[in-house]
Design a protein around this motif. Sequence first.
Motif, PDB file in Angstrom:
ATOM      1  N   LYS A  62     -68.471  19.841 -27.086  1.00 49.80           N
ATOM      2  CA  LYS A  62     -69.879  19.651 -27.477  1.00 49.80           C
ATOM      3  C   LYS A  62     -70.843  20.139 -26.889  1.00 49.80           C
ATOM      4  O   LYS A  62     -72.085  20.351 -27.319  1.00 49.80           O
ATOM      5  CB  LYS A  62     -69.876  18.166 -27.569  1.00 49.80           C
ATOM      6  CG  LYS A  62     -68.996  17.254 -28.387  1.00 49.80           C
ATOM      7  CD  LYS A  62     -69.267  15.609 -28.716  1.00 49.80           C
ATOM      8  CE  LYS A  62     -68.932  15.073 -27.301  1.00 49.80           C
ATOM      9  NZ  LYS A  62     -69.278  13.534 -27.339  1.00 49.80           N
TER      10      LYS A  62
ATOM     11  N   ASP B 135     -65.106  12.984 -33.425  1.00 53.54           N
ATOM     12  CA  ASP B 135     -65.300  12.871 -31.801  1.00 53.54           C
ATOM     13  C   ASP B 135     -64.143  12.428 -31.261  1.00 53.54           C
ATOM     14  O   ASP B 135     -63.392  12.892 -30.188  1.00 53.54           O
ATOM     15  CB  ASP B 135     -66.418  12.063 -31.425  1.00 53.54           C
ATOM     16  CG  ASP B 135     -66.697  12.034 -29.899  1.00 53.54           C
ATOM     17  OD1 ASP B 135     -66.892  12.917 -29.161  1.00 53.54           O
ATOM     18  OD2 ASP B 135     -66.457  10.842 -29.218  1.00 53.54           O
TER      19      ASP B 135
ATOM     20  N   ALA C  59     -69.344  16.944 -32.070  1.00 58.97           N
ATOM     21  CA  ALA C  59     -67.930  16.857 -32.038  1.00 58.97           C
ATOM     22  C   ALA C  59     -67.088  17.356 -33.313  1.00 58.97           C
ATOM     23  O   ALA C  59     -66.173  18.211 -33.143  1.00 58.97           O
ATOM     24  CB  ALA C  59     -67.676  15.716 -31.745  1.00 58.97           C
TER      25      ALA C  59
END
Length: 470
Positions: free
Chosen positions: A418, A365, A398
């Motif tokens: 995402k 992420d 992610a």
Amino acid sequence: MEERKVYLDKHTNLLQLEEHMYPLVEVSQPNVFRNLFRYDEIPKIAFNDRIVPHSMPDEIWITDTTFRDGQQSRAPYSTEQIVTLFDYFHKLGGPNGKIRQSEFFLYSKKDRDAVYKCMERGYQFPEVTSWIRASKKDFQLVKDIGLKETGILVSCSDYHIFYKLKKTRREAMEHYLSVIRECLETGVSPRCHLEDITRSDIYGFVIPFCLELMNLMEEYQIPIKIRVCDTMGYGVNYPGAVIPRSIPGIIYGLRVHAGVPSSLIEFHGHNDFYKAVSNSTTAWLYGASGVNCSLFGIGERTGNTPLEAMVFEYAQIRGTLDGMDTTVISELADYYEKEIGYRVPSRTPFVGRNFNVTRAGIHADGLLKNEEIYNVFDTDKFLNRPPLVAVSNTSGLAGIAHWINCYFRLPREVHVDKSSPLVCAVKEWVDKEYEEGRVTVLTDGELVEVIEELCRKNGWKSPAEPVQEA
């Protein structure tokens, strides 16, 4: 009593007081530093807090021993492989010749054929140099081939002098000096490999021996290099550590007390205690111009200082690559895997398959938001290796988005995120795989196949399709 001379040090621009001479210290019993090196205990690192100054040379460089020390721990390279690797080293070293020399055996016809073919390339750098036995026949071979320099083994610890050579210190020194004089008589520049220097009596043998070498150099007007060989990897870079384990102390002693110019000092490290890279950088910082390396660290026992590591160490301490082409490092890794059949361990810095791959979803992420958060530098620019995420049950949305962007090298303006339907669909498939008992990381091929199938089924544009220019 003769007064010691005061002189101006050109490097520090400070007045220095000439040191006393250091005569050979003859001993009846070997000094094997049992206080530091008890064989039935882990070696000790002791300190006396005697600090020596940094003395970075005006110019530093890398030398290569892939074809010498690197071949002592693996199957020999073919002549064709050696020439190809030599071409890579030339490209990696760049126009300023930062890969200054490459070292070869001369024992077999195959070795000599490789030397001739590399010399035929006509490169200024890397210069072809050799490593030979200390014999007149081998010296003549070096001269006949046309090499300007050769390495000669001159073991310097009492472990070697007393236990292997069965000599006294004086007998060993006289033998070494006679061999080196023979080399000089042929007009070849000797490179003296001071084997096992980090267990040697630095001021009782090494410094007196190197003073004699400098006298020979003045007599013959032929350069004599000193290779500082940390043969067993005992060297340490800690300020204030005692010799013979102190790399700063050894380099300082050679420069200041033996009078060896930085340009003639070269460090050769082994990685037995995980210190080959830090010790090599330390040698540069304290006055050695050269560090001797092997590609991917391949060498005897735990290996040598990895050449690719010192390329990036150079850039960090000098603030520039000075023309070195670091993308060649990735080309070399591919060549080893595809042509030589050698697989670099996956987590090896800069060259392993996973060195810039993350598996944790939370890290992925961060990469998706800004790759600087979890990537050491722009690995795509310097190594043609964009940061990747290995897709598994912990990667999350992610991680999958980042994998798609990097694997297909999507321009930033068309990156998926995402919330992309494709990413969500792949995530559903991944979750199902692991729910059904899968435990291994998904392969690139599997992911590509699933992505293509999802795009066909849903009428989505495949990320593999070229981006249309506006």
